[in-house]
Write a protein that holds these residues in place. Structure first.
Motif, PDB file in Angstrom:
ATOM      1  N   GLN A 146      26.369  10.499  -5.792  1.00 14.03           N
ATOM      2  CA  GLN A 146      27.569  11.261  -5.459  1.00 14.03           C
ATOM      3  C   GLN A 146      27.216  12.609  -4.839  1.00 14.03           C
ATOM      4  N   VAL A 147      26.174  13.250  -5.336  1.00 17.19           N
ATOM      5  CA  VAL A 147      25.757  14.538  -4.772  1.00 17.19           C
ATOM      6  C   VAL A 147      25.279  14.351  -3.336  1.00 17.19           C
ATOM      7  N   LYS A 148      24.490  13.306  -3.108  1.00 13.92           N
ATOM      8  CA  LYS A 148      23.994  13.072  -1.752  1.00 13.92           C
ATOM      9  C   LYS A 148      25.116  12.696  -0.792  1.00 13.92           C
ATOM     10  N   LYS A 149      26.180  12.083  -1.306  1.00 13.28           N
ATOM     11  CA  LYS A 149      27.321  11.776  -0.447  1.00 13.28           C
ATOM     12  C   LYS A 149      27.940  13.072   0.078  1.00 13.28           C
ATOM     13  N   TRP A 150      28.040  14.071  -0.788  1.00  9.98           N
ATOM     14  CA  TRP A 150      28.549  15.370  -0.334  1.00  9.98           C
ATOM     15  C   TRP A 150      27.615  15.970   0.706  1.00  9.98           C
ATOM     16  N   ILE A 151      26.316  15.953   0.423  1.00  7.65           N
ATOM     17  CA  ILE A 151      25.348  16.544   1.339  1.00  7.65           C
ATOM     18  C   ILE A 151      25.335  15.814   2.682  1.00  7.65           C
ATOM     19  N   ALA A 152      25.540  14.504   2.662  1.00  5.49           N
ATOM     20  CA  ALA A 152      25.519  13.701   3.890  1.00  5.49           C
ATOM     21  C   ALA A 152      26.542  14.187   4.912  1.00  5.49           C
ATOM     22  N   HIS A 153      27.644  14.753   4.436  1.00  3.66           N
ATOM     23  CA  HIS A 153      28.706  15.201   5.342  1.00  3.66           C
ATOM     24  C   HIS A 153      28.677  16.711   5.556  1.00  3.66           C
ATOM     25  N   SER A 154      27.566  17.352   5.172  1.00  2.00           N
ATOM     26  CA  SER A 154      27.554  18.818   5.129  1.00  2.00           C
ATOM     27  C   SER A 154      26.756  19.491   6.234  1.00  2.00           C
ATOM     28  N   GLU A 155      26.268  18.733   7.203  1.00  2.00           N
ATOM     29  CA  GLU A 155      25.411  19.325   8.235  1.00  2.00           C
ATOM     30  C   GLU A 155      26.098  20.487   8.956  1.00  2.00           C
ATOM     31  N   SER A 156      27.385  20.346   9.238  1.00  2.00           N
ATOM     32  CA  SER A 156      28.089  21.398   9.981  1.00  2.00           C
ATOM     33  C   SER A 156      28.323  22.648   9.140  1.00  2.00           C
ATOM     34  N   PHE A 157      28.058  22.577   7.823  1.00  2.00           N
ATOM     35  CA  PHE A 157      28.209  23.749   6.961  1.00  2.00           C
ATOM     36  C   PHE A 157      26.884  24.502   6.790  1.00  2.00           C
ATOM     37  N   ALA A 158      25.823  24.050   7.440  1.00  2.00           N
ATOM     38  CA  ALA A 158      24.494  24.613   7.207  1.00  2.00           C
ATOM     39  C   ALA A 158      24.455  26.107   7.528  1.00  2.00           C
ATOM     40  N   MET A 190      37.140  23.445  12.737  1.00  2.00           N
ATOM     41  CA  MET A 190      37.989  22.275  12.548  1.00  2.00           C
ATOM     42  C   MET A 190      37.148  21.017  12.413  1.00  2.00           C
ATOM     43  N   PHE A 191      37.724  20.006  11.765  1.00  2.00           N
ATOM     44  CA  PHE A 191      37.122  18.691  11.783  1.00  2.00           C
ATOM     45  C   PHE A 191      37.143  18.172  13.217  1.00  2.00           C
ATOM     46  N   THR A 192      36.182  17.303  13.545  1.00  2.00           N
ATOM     47  CA  THR A 192      36.199  16.677  14.874  1.00  2.00           C
ATOM     48  C   THR A 192      37.558  16.041  15.096  1.00  2.00           C
ATOM     49  N   ASP A 193      38.041  15.333  14.124  1.00  2.00           N
ATOM     50  CA  ASP A 193      39.414  14.852  14.031  1.00  2.00           C
ATOM     51  C   ASP A 193      39.579  14.308  12.618  1.00  2.00           C
ATOM     52  N   ASN A 194      40.698  13.651  12.342  1.00  5.07           N
ATOM     53  CA  ASN A 194      40.935  13.185  10.981  1.00  5.07           C
ATOM     54  C   ASN A 194      40.046  12.011  10.572  1.00  5.07           C
ATOM     55  N   ASP A 195      39.320  11.412  11.517  1.00  8.15           N
ATOM     56  CA  ASP A 195      38.328  10.399  11.140  1.00  8.15           C
ATOM     57  C   ASP A 195      37.255  11.034  10.257  1.00  8.15           C
ATOM     58  N   GLU A 196      36.808  12.209  10.672  1.00  5.28           N
ATOM     59  CA  GLU A 196      35.799  12.930   9.893  1.00  5.28           C
ATOM     60  C   GLU A 196      36.345  13.289   8.513  1.00  5.28           C
ATOM     61  N   LEU A 197      37.568  13.774   8.473  1.00  5.87           N
ATOM     62  CA  LEU A 197      38.201  14.110   7.194  1.00  5.87           C
ATOM     63  C   LEU A 197      38.328  12.866   6.313  1.00  5.87           C
ATOM     64  N   ALA A 198      38.764  11.753   6.896  1.00  4.74           N
ATOM     65  CA  ALA A 198      38.927  10.512   6.125  1.00  4.74           C
ATOM     66  C   ALA A 198      37.589  10.034   5.571  1.00  4.74           C
ATOM     67  N   GLY A 199      36.523  10.174   6.362  1.00  5.53           N
ATOM     68  CA  GLY A 199      35.193   9.803   5.878  1.00  5.53           C
ATOM     69  C   GLY A 199      34.775  10.639   4.683  1.00  5.53           C
ATOM     70  N   LEU A 200      35.049  11.931   4.746  1.00  7.33           N
ATOM     71  CA  LEU A 200      34.744  12.826   3.624  1.00  7.33           C
ATOM     72  C   LEU A 200      35.535  12.449   2.379  1.00  7.33           C
ATOM     73  N   ILE A 201      36.822  12.144   2.568  1.00  4.87           N
ATOM     74  CA  ILE A 201      37.676  11.782   1.430  1.00  4.87           C
ATOM     75  C   ILE A 201      37.192  10.474   0.802  1.00  4.87           C
ATOM     76  N   ALA A 202      36.870   9.481   1.633  1.00  5.55           N
ATOM     77  CA  ALA A 202      36.387   8.191   1.127  1.00  5.55           C
ATOM     78  C   ALA A 202      35.107   8.367   0.335  1.00  5.55           C
ATOM     79  N   SER A 203      34.214   9.193   0.864  1.00  7.64           N
ATOM     80  CA  SER A 203      32.950   9.463   0.187  1.00  7.64           C
ATOM     81  C   SER A 203      33.175  10.226  -1.116  1.00  7.64           C
ATOM     82  N   MET A 204      34.006  11.253  -1.060  1.00  7.95           N
ATOM     83  CA  MET A 204      34.262  12.116  -2.210  1.00  7.95           C
ATOM     84  C   MET A 204      34.890  11.343  -3.366  1.00  7.95           C
ATOM     85  N   LEU A 205      35.798  10.419  -3.042  1.00  6.82           N
ATOM     86  CA  LEU A 205      36.506   9.665  -4.072  1.00  6.82           C
ATOM     87  C   LEU A 205      35.839   8.332  -4.389  1.00  6.82           C
ATOM     88  N   ASN A 206      34.664   8.119  -3.789  1.00  4.33           N
ATOM     89  CA  ASN A 206      33.908   6.895  -4.056  1.00  4.33           C
ATOM     90  C   ASN A 206      34.768   5.653  -3.814  1.00  4.33           C
TER      91      ASN A 206
END
Length: 356
Positions: free
Chosen positions: A261-273, A142-158
């Motif tokens: 944009q690619v690095k923005k995805w990677i920046a949020h990807s540590e938990s997927f390692a 799970m996401f830590t909470d929706n703050d993490e999800l919102a950060g990913l969405i903001a980054s993903m959609l620039n």
């Protein structure tokens, strides 16, 4: 047109008695419509499904926490989106539901697929309402909470701005209960605020201010302005957009040199390692220098885990600290065979490497 992601926490949508605050929800819808009418493109990340579901059914036997979350969120998501549908319909605004999971951001293909889905909604005037799919997310993923999800969405959609609405006025420079404590109005994206953060969590949400600050810094570092404000303050979104001087909040200044944009995805990807590589001191110094440096296998001392080329891996310094995350150019088997070898392609190319 400015693009803004608005995250509304459970603590904003929940009354003191634990029930959904319909009046507050209606007010937030009014404000989002105002933003849309003033040249803002809005994405709403909304908690509240479990709160909604808890009111819908009485359970006469004990359920474990995972079963409760699955049952209440399945019931509540229907109710939550139905309420949003009715409220936005009054203004003629079409909404679309996006339920996602942390796993859905783990590969570049899935990431881009979600981005395409939300972009086509925005391009056609549809307001995306995003939430984690608690019905099938398990605790570890799970996401830590929706703050993490919102950060990913903001980054993903620039996005230009991420607004995190909570039940406090921002980040305080001490204990909020102390009369001398003040909200910190403006901070730089790279400032450490750990000394000021209270460790307590919300009664109705999973995350606390530590999570919010961590996400805010990371997103601001990517060139997106982040605001933490009180969602229970009347017309908070309108006042923030109008830059009202009296509006209490904490704003994180964005990095003027945003990442790709690619690095923005990677920046949020540590938990997927999928694996961890440990490097020597020389390689650590090279990565942390001001030069654009790729991670070479000659600087790697050990490799943990099993991964394929294209998977996310973490980079560990000699002292054991994770200092970077990136996209591997090798499988783990091939990389192990090449440890210490000179003059071959990088394990992680600079374009796919994000320093923590």
């Amino acid at each position: 047109m400015k693009r803004i992601v608005v995250k509304v926490g459970s603590n904003v949508l929940t009354r003191d008695d634990g029930k959904l605050d319909i009046t507050r929800m209606s007010s937030l819808v009014d404000q989002i419509v105002w933003l849309r009418q003033h040249d803002y493109e809005v994405i709403l990340v909304s908690s509240g499904s479990i709160t909604c579901g808890r009111d819908e059914v009485t359970i006469d036997h004990k359920l474990d926490s995972v079963s409760q979350r699955q049952l209440f969120s399945a019931l509540g998501q229907v109710k939550l989106v139905g309420l949003y549908y009715d409220l936005f319909r009054e203004y003629g605004v079409h909404i679309g539901q996006v339920l996602t999971m942390k796993e859905s951001f783990s590969t570049r293909g899935e990431y881009l697929n979600q981005r395409a889905c939300m972009m086509v909604m925005l391009e056609n005037g549809v307001l995306p309402i995003v939430n984690e799919n608690d019905t099938i997310s398990v605790t570890e993923l799970m996401f830590t909470d929706n703050d993490e999800l919102a950060g990913l969405i903001a980054s993903m959609l620039n996005a230009d701005t991420l607004v995190i609405l909570t039940n406090v006025d921002g980040i305080y420079n001490g204990n909020p209960a102390d009369s001398n404590t003040r909200v910190i109005p403006m901070v730089n994206y790279d400032r450490d605020l750990a000394e000021y953060i209270q460790t307590s969590k919300s009664e109705f949400g999973r995350g606390g201010m530590i999570t919010k600050t961590h996400i805010a810094r990371k997103v601001a570092e990517e060139g997106i302005k982040v605001i933490i404000a009180n969602g229970k303050t009347n017309d908070i979104l309108i006042d923030l957009a109008s830059k009202s001087q009296e509006t209490m909040h904490t704003e994180f200044r964005p990095n003027p040199r945003p990442t790709s944009q690619v690095k923005k995805w990677i920046a949020h990807s540590e938990s997927f390692a999928k694996g961890v590589v440990t490097i020597n001191a020389k390689a650590e110094a090279a990565l942390e220098s001001d030069k654009a440096t790729s991670l070479l296998l000659v600087g790697v001392t050990s490799i943990e885990g099993e991964f394929e080329a294209g998977d996310i891996i973490s980079v560990k310094a000699p002292d054991g600290k994770i200092i970077a995350v990136g996209c591997s150019g090798y499988s783990s088997d091939d990389a192990r065979k090449q440890i210490g070898v000179h003059d071959i392609k990088p394990l992680i190319h600079y374009d796919y490497l994000y320093m923590e």
